[in-house]
Design a protein around this motif. Structure first.
Motif, PDB file in Angstrom:
ATOM      1  N   VAL A  88       9.150  -2.887 -17.370  1.00 32.63           N
ATOM      2  CA  VAL A  88      10.301  -2.730 -16.476  1.00 32.63           C
ATOM      3  C   VAL A  88      10.082  -1.593 -15.490  1.00 32.63           C
ATOM      4  CG1 VAL A  88      12.773  -2.171 -16.430  1.00 32.63           C
ATOM      5  CG2 VAL A  88      11.893  -3.744 -18.150  1.00 32.63           C
ATOM      6  N   TRP A  89       9.301  -0.582 -15.865  1.00 30.53           N
ATOM      7  CA  TRP A  89       8.991   0.529 -14.964  1.00 30.53           C
ATOM      8  C   TRP A  89       8.126   0.080 -13.794  1.00 30.53           C
ATOM      9  CZ3 TRP A  89       3.891   2.299 -14.272  1.00 30.53           C
ATOM     10  CH2 TRP A  89       3.749   3.473 -13.519  1.00 30.53           C
ATOM     11  N   THR A  90       7.253  -0.893 -14.006  1.00 33.83           N
ATOM     12  CA  THR A  90       6.267  -1.274 -13.002  1.00 33.83           C
ATOM     13  C   THR A  90       6.881  -1.775 -11.689  1.00 33.83           C
ATOM     14  OG1 THR A  90       4.647  -1.789 -14.727  1.00 33.83           O
ATOM     15  CG2 THR A  90       4.242  -2.721 -12.537  1.00 33.83           C
ATOM     16  N   PRO A  91       7.878  -2.683 -11.684  1.00 38.86           N
ATOM     17  CA  PRO A  91       8.404  -3.155 -10.397  1.00 38.86           C
ATOM     18  C   PRO A  91       8.970  -2.065  -9.490  1.00 38.86           C
ATOM     19  CG  PRO A  91       8.984  -4.697 -12.128  1.00 38.86           C
ATOM     20  CD  PRO A  91       8.414  -3.489 -12.809  1.00 38.86           C
ATOM     21  N   PRO A  92       9.885  -1.198  -9.953  1.00 38.39           N
ATOM     22  CA  PRO A  92      10.364  -0.170  -9.022  1.00 38.39           C
ATOM     23  C   PRO A  92       9.254   0.795  -8.584  1.00 38.39           C
ATOM     24  CG  PRO A  92      11.227   0.237 -11.232  1.00 38.39           C
ATOM     25  CD  PRO A  92      10.617  -1.125 -11.237  1.00 38.39           C
ATOM     26  N   HIS A  93       8.338   1.068  -9.481  1.00 40.79           N
ATOM     27  CA  HIS A  93       7.196   1.921  -9.150  1.00 40.79           C
ATOM     28  C   HIS A  93       6.377   1.298  -8.021  1.00 40.79           C
ATOM     29  CE1 HIS A  93       3.300   3.936  -9.578  1.00 40.79           C
ATOM     30  NE2 HIS A  93       2.759   2.769  -9.864  1.00 40.79           N
ATOM     31  N   PHE A  94       6.032   0.031  -8.159  1.00 39.16           N
ATOM     32  CA  PHE A  94       5.151  -0.611  -7.181  1.00 39.16           C
ATOM     33  C   PHE A  94       5.891  -1.012  -5.916  1.00 39.16           C
ATOM     34  CE2 PHE A  94       2.325  -3.651  -5.257  1.00 39.16           C
ATOM     35  CZ  PHE A  94       1.077  -3.098  -5.495  1.00 39.16           C
ATOM     36  N   TRP A  95       7.135  -1.494  -6.051  1.00 41.70           N
ATOM     37  CA  TRP A  95       7.892  -1.866  -4.856  1.00 41.70           C
ATOM     38  C   TRP A  95       8.102  -0.670  -3.934  1.00 41.70           C
ATOM     39  CZ3 TRP A  95      11.922  -4.980  -8.119  1.00 41.70           C
ATOM     40  CH2 TRP A  95      11.410  -6.274  -8.355  1.00 41.70           C
ATOM     41  N   ALA A  96       8.274   0.516  -4.527  1.00 41.23           N
ATOM     42  CA  ALA A  96       8.438   1.717  -3.698  1.00 41.23           C
ATOM     43  C   ALA A  96       7.208   1.933  -2.820  1.00 41.23           C
ATOM     44  CB  ALA A  96       8.690   2.934  -4.590  1.00 41.23           C
ATOM     45  N   LEU A  97       6.018   1.724  -3.390  1.00 44.93           N
ATOM     46  CA  LEU A  97       4.783   1.841  -2.608  1.00 44.93           C
ATOM     47  C   LEU A  97       4.676   0.709  -1.590  1.00 44.93           C
ATOM     48  CD1 LEU A  97       1.998   3.283  -2.259  1.00 44.93           C
ATOM     49  CD2 LEU A  97       1.099   1.623  -3.906  1.00 44.93           C
ATOM     50  N   ALA A  98       5.049  -0.501  -2.005  1.00 43.33           N
ATOM     51  CA  ALA A  98       4.929  -1.673  -1.135  1.00 43.33           C
ATOM     52  C   ALA A  98       5.856  -1.579   0.081  1.00 43.33           C
ATOM     53  CB  ALA A  98       5.224  -2.943  -1.921  1.00 43.33           C
ATOM     54  N   ILE A  99       6.951  -0.834  -0.038  1.00 39.37           N
ATOM     55  CA  ILE A  99       7.832  -0.632   1.114  1.00 39.37           C
ATOM     56  C   ILE A  99       7.065   0.050   2.250  1.00 39.37           C
ATOM     57  CG2 ILE A  99       9.806   0.709   1.945  1.00 39.37           C
ATOM     58  CD1 ILE A  99      11.165   0.119  -0.765  1.00 39.37           C
ATOM     59  N   LYS A 100       6.308   1.080   1.897  1.00 36.64           N
ATOM     60  CA  LYS A 100       5.539   1.792   2.920  1.00 36.64           C
ATOM     61  C   LYS A 100       4.468   0.900   3.539  1.00 36.64           C
ATOM     62  CE  LYS A 100       2.608   5.790   3.833  1.00 36.64           C
ATOM     63  NZ  LYS A 100       2.034   7.061   3.320  1.00 36.64           N
ATOM     64  N   TYR A 101       3.821   0.076   2.701  1.00 32.60           N
ATOM     65  CA  TYR A 101       2.716  -0.742   3.177  1.00 32.60           C
ATOM     66  C   TYR A 101       3.129  -2.197   3.402  1.00 32.60           C
ATOM     67  CZ  TYR A 101      -0.136   3.293   2.060  1.00 32.60           C
ATOM     68  OH  TYR A 101      -0.667   4.558   2.031  1.00 32.60           O
ATOM     69  N   LYS A 102       4.397  -2.377   3.734  1.00 35.83           N
ATOM     70  CA  LYS A 102       4.939  -3.711   3.979  1.00 35.83           C
ATOM     71  C   LYS A 102       4.133  -4.462   5.040  1.00 35.83           C
ATOM     72  CE  LYS A 102       9.071  -5.885   5.941  1.00 35.83           C
ATOM     73  NZ  LYS A 102      10.475  -5.663   6.394  1.00 35.83           N
ATOM     74  N   ASP A 103       3.794  -3.791   6.144  1.00 35.21           N
ATOM     75  CA  ASP A 103       3.061  -4.454   7.229  1.00 35.21           C
ATOM     76  C   ASP A 103       1.668  -4.872   6.780  1.00 35.21           C
ATOM     77  OD1 ASP A 103       5.249  -4.104   8.848  1.00 35.21           O
ATOM     78  OD2 ASP A 103       4.465  -2.319   9.855  1.00 35.21           O
ATOM     79  N   ASP A 104       1.039  -4.057   5.952  1.00 38.57           N
ATOM     80  CA  ASP A 104      -0.274  -4.416   5.400  1.00 38.57           C
ATOM     81  C   ASP A 104      -0.199  -5.711   4.600  1.00 38.57           C
ATOM     82  OD1 ASP A 104      -1.942  -2.544   6.429  1.00 38.57           O
ATOM     83  OD2 ASP A 104      -2.313  -1.467   4.567  1.00 38.57           O
ATOM     84  N   TYR A 105       0.766  -5.773   3.707  1.00 34.92           N
ATOM     85  CA  TYR A 105       0.904  -6.970   2.880  1.00 34.92           C
ATOM     86  C   TYR A 105       1.275  -8.191   3.710  1.00 34.92           C
ATOM     87  CZ  TYR A 105       0.497  -4.167  -1.357  1.00 34.92           C
ATOM     88  OH  TYR A 105       0.028  -3.344  -2.356  1.00 34.92           O
ATOM     89  N   ALA A 106       2.091  -7.985   4.727  1.00 35.68           N
ATOM     90  CA  ALA A 106       2.460  -9.095   5.608  1.00 35.68           C
ATOM     91  C   ALA A 106       1.236  -9.618   6.353  1.00 35.68           C
ATOM     92  CB  ALA A 106       3.539  -8.645   6.588  1.00 35.68           C
ATOM     93  N   ALA A 107       0.394  -8.692   6.839  1.00 39.52           N
ATOM     94  CA  ALA A 107      -0.811  -9.090   7.565  1.00 39.52           C
ATOM     95  C   ALA A 107      -1.750  -9.894   6.683  1.00 39.52           C
ATOM     96  CB  ALA A 107      -1.526  -7.854   8.106  1.00 39.52           C
TER      97      ALA A 107
END
Length: 313
Positions: free
Chosen positions: A200-219
């Motif tokens: 349960v800790w993993t999603p908020p931990h990783f989503w917080a990072l993914a917010i910053k790199y949203k454009d990277d993941y979208a690309a």
């Protein structure tokens, strides 16, 4: 961990200067560093933070130096091998993301075949060491984490579902089961709840990072939640998972018969985590999300440290 490892080239072509051996040495050192980097050592280190305190709780005290050392080494080898395979599979999308474009399999410092061979050696060594020096259950659990991470998360979910990190995060929760099994040779409700805490800790931990790199993941066309959902929806889910995490850490107290040090720590640390999560929801700010990401690492380290201290004292 994310930096590239470019082979060094001679700065002088003076025929009177012997550059062959120094350059070869630098290349060799660069490749060694590159092989280490594809095991994602920072993530391995975080996984091991889970393992040792779990072993202490399972033993109700110090389980012995040798058992701790071989379990940690075996777990590190298994996790490192899984990460190396992940790097091979993801090298195409890594090339598209600013954060990962300098990884050794993207730059060509390491070839895919070399990385797979390296990963295979690590996995065989991990299974053999854990079976030989610990027990079969811990070896099987460590291998199962690798298989889940590679086949379920990397090959199936990561590029297909926004639930990728939710389900795939189970692989990162297995080290607590390995640690418990190493000490007791079995599993019970206590390690299952610990598994749930990391899960349960993993999603908020990783989503917080993914917010910053949203454009990277979208690309790279990777459907991480911040790519497929608006910031408010992401913030709501981060808060929901954080509250569930807090509840599980408190439930672990009576289930594992923990003491006051752990209970107070779980209360305080969970409150701080929740505060950060609410700030992400309220502000919808990538900068605030990164503060949550940083705290999430501190949180899990302090929580498991409190578990160990509780039992050792």
């Amino acid at each position: 961990m994310e930096g590239g490892y470019q082979p060094q080239r001679p700065t002088s072509l003076d025929p009177m200067t012997s550059v062959v051996e120094p350059v070869a040495s630098r290349r060799s050192g660069s490749r060694v560093g590159a092989f280490i980097s594809i095991t994602k050592p920072r993530i391995v280190e975080l996984l091991l933070v889970e393992t040792v305190p779990t072993m202490i709780v399972a033993k109700r005290g110090w389980p012995g130096l040798w058992l701790v050392v071989v379990t940690v080494i075996g777990g590190a080898l298994a996790a490192g091998g899984a990460h190396a395979i992940n790097m091979v599979v993801d090298r195409d999308i890594d090339a598209l993301m600013e954060r990962t474009k300098d990884r050794p399999l993207v730059t060509g410092v390491i070839q895919p075949g070399e990385a797979l061979l390296f990963a295979g050696v690590l996995e065989v060594a991990a299974f053999a060491l854990l079976w030989w020096q610990v027990n079969l259950l811990s070896a099987v659990l460590a291998t199962s984490a690798m298989l889940f991470y590679v086949f379920v998360y990397t090959l199936w979910l990561k590029r297909r579902s926004e639930q990728n990190i939710v389900i795939g995060g189970a692989a990162g929760a297995v080290p607590v089961l390995v640690g418990w099994a190493a000490v007791t040779g079995s599993l019970s409700w206590a390690p299952i709840v610990l598994f749930g805490i990391i899960f349960v800790w993993t999603p908020p931990h990783f989503w917080a990072l993914a917010i910053k790199y949203k454009d990277d993941y979208a690309a790279a066309k990777v459907p991480m939640l911040p790519v497929t959902s608006d910031m408010r929806s992401v913030g709501i889910k981060i808060v929901a998972y954080t509250l569930l995490l807090w509840a599980l850490t408190l439930a672990f107290d009576p289930i594992a018969d923990m003491g006051a040090i752990y209970l107070v720590s779980a209360l305080v640390l969970g409150a701080v985590f929740t505060w950060y999560a609410v700030q992400v929801l309220r502000t919808e700010s990538p900068a605030v999300a990164m503060r949550l990401f940083g705290w999430s690492i501190t949180y899990i380290t302090l929580l498991f440290g409190a578990m160990a201290l509780d039992q050792l004292i």
